[in-house]
Write an enzyme that holds these catalytic residues in place. Structure first.
Site, PDB file in Angstrom:
ATOM      1  N   GLY A  54       0.818  -1.200   0.000  1.00 16.30           N
ATOM      2  CA  GLY A  54       0.000   0.000   0.000  1.00 16.30           C
ATOM      3  C   GLY A  54       0.851   1.247   0.000  1.00 16.30           C
ATOM      4  O   GLY A  54       1.865   1.336   0.703  1.00 16.30           O
ATOM      5  N   GLU A  59     -17.591  18.231   4.529  1.00 15.89           N
ATOM      6  CA  GLU A  59     -16.957  18.852   3.371  1.00 15.89           C
ATOM      7  C   GLU A  59     -17.744  18.572   2.096  1.00 15.89           C
ATOM      8  O   GLU A  59     -17.924  19.457   1.250  1.00 15.89           O
ATOM      9  CB  GLU A  59     -15.519  18.349   3.256  1.00 15.89           C
ATOM     10  N   ASP A  98      -4.658   3.332   8.701  1.00 15.86           N
ATOM     11  CA  ASP A  98      -6.056   2.948   8.902  1.00 15.86           C
ATOM     12  C   ASP A  98      -6.242   1.452   9.060  1.00 15.86           C
ATOM     13  O   ASP A  98      -7.223   1.000   9.662  1.00 15.86           O
ATOM     14  CB  ASP A  98      -6.913   3.418   7.718  1.00 15.86           C
TER      15      ASP A  98
END
Length: 425
Positions: free
Chosen positions: A15, A172, A302
């Site tokens: 990743g 947002e 995460d």
């Protein structure tokens, strides 16, 4: 692989998001051989995907080629999808090609959408956690607007977007769609009445932006309402259909497009790798970021969780975790013991719309309004990868927020029908 590489410890980074890229940079000058593995050939700057989804930025503004990144940091890039980890042989098993040997492994594959098992949510909503997701949302928004513009003669057209989740992404996104409605609808779609476009933000708790101070939460609420967003707090969703959302109070809200920004979880694929999985589908790690009961495997960002010291799934913790894991690998190659991870909180921020944002510093200072907004812009430009991306993003954001009141400058691509307007399968 050169003969010199064979004598150097092999580090594989899975990743290349915030955590993976940070680890890659930290290892750039270490005496190790690094391979970064990702199924996408680019790094995505997730915090600005909502700008892509509302036509403010091009997708290329928030993506950076991994081959450039890896070459810059003296690493190799391998485009592949990880399907398993053979811990005995110390190999990463991929969908195509030979397994990748490692001496040390950093898992930083990020997160994906968490629908919390709500019926219909996975099938009838759109998320914004990848470049492809953001483009689909953008095309669905403009597809919906084109559809009601074509129906304007009948006077029956309307387009409703429901944003689920009152965290930073949801706030947002709702603010950007509301400004899209007011700034570009009349000059671009003169046949439409802005009242025909509705933006609803649904949050199951009693406040927006949960990590923020109460005064900043209230500021964000006022700003969204001022921009015409219908904010519904303490509102839980029971199920999602293609043309409406059913709430737990028994009522139903018509919806043409539902954008899911309610939560994230670890990738389901990682649960098949034989590693310990904790809350939210995240890999369980210890204080030094090594995976529980593993000496050579680290998990960061995460995708990882330390049950004793959980970190927020935000960019800043991910970056610091990636850096820390890389440093611990260097220590291990020198036969030194690892050190526990300590997160240095520098604050959090979120934008609501043009010259409106909230900033909460770790020192307790709270900033709102234009100053907070300019700080938000500056920080995001700083963290973007690539000089071209920074310049192009600055130009597009300046055009959108400083010139848009006088000219329409929205970026669109193809248009697709939003879920409510698609034929039944």
């Amino acid at each position: 692989m050169t003969s010199n590489d064979r004598h150097r410890p092999r580090v594989v980074v899975l990743g290349a998001g915030f955590a993976g890229a940070a680890a890659l940079r930290e290892l750039a000058h270490a005496d190790v051989s690094v391979t970064v593995v990702d199924q996408h050939p680019y790094n995505t700057f997730r915090p600005l995907l909502y700008q892509v989804a509302t036509g403010g930025l091009n997708p290329g503004d928030v993506t950076y080629p991994l081959r450039h990144l890896s070459a810059r940091d003296h690493a190799r890039y391998r485009r592949a999808k990880v399907i398993g980890i053979d811990r005995d042989r110390r190999q990463v098993i991929v969908d195509e090609g030979q397994p990748i040997d490692y001496d040390y492994l950093i898992i930083g594959i990020g997160s994906t959408t968490n629908h919390f098992g709500i019926p219909g949510a996975a099938e009838h909503t759109m998320s914004m956690y990848t470049r492809v997701d953001a483009l689909r949302v953008r095309d669905a928004i403009f597809g919906g607007l084109e559809k009601i513009a074509g129906d304007s003669d009948t006077g029956t057209g309307s387009f409703t977007v429901i944003v689920v989740g009152g965290g930073a992404t949801g706030v947002e996104m709702a603010g950007a769609i509301a400004e899209l409605k007011h700034a570009m609808l009349t000059p671009t779609f003169p046949e439409l009445n802005p009242a025909e476009v509705n933006v609803i933000l649904v949050e199951m708790t009693g406040a927006l932006l949960p990590p923020f101070d109460r005064h900043l939460q209230q500021y964000a609420l006022r700003q969204l309402i001022k921009r015409g967003v219908d904010v519904r707090l303490n509102t839980a969703i029971a199920s999602v259909a293609k043309d409406h959302v059913e709430l737990k109070d028994g009522s139903a809200v018509p919806a043409d497009l539902v954008v899911w920004a309610a939560g994230i979880s670890g990738y389901p694929d990682s649960q098949e790798w034989g590693l310990p999985i904790g809350k939210g589908g995240r890999i369980v790690i210890g204080d030094d970021l090594r995976v529980q009961d593993q000496d050579r495997i680290f998990a960061v960002g995460d995708t990882a969780i330390n049950p004793d010291h959980p970190q927020a799934q935000l960019a800043s913790p991910a970056i610091q975790m990636g850096q820390h894991a890389a440093r611990q690998i260097v220590r291990l190659t020198r036969s030194e013991s690892t050190e526990p991870f300590r997160y240095h909180d520098r604050g959090i921020m979120a934008t609501i719309g043009n010259q409106s944002a909230v900033v909460q510093l770790s020192t307790g200072q709270r900033i709102t309004g234009p100053l907070a907004w300019f700080a938000w812009v500056a920080l995001h430009l700083w963290y973007l990868l690539g000089g071209r991306n920074r310049v192009q993003t600055l130009i597009n954001l300046a055009y959108r927020y400083l010139i848009w009141p006088r000219q329409t400058g929205v970026i669109i691509g193809d248009v697709i029908e939003p879920p409510s307007q698609r034929p039944d399968d």
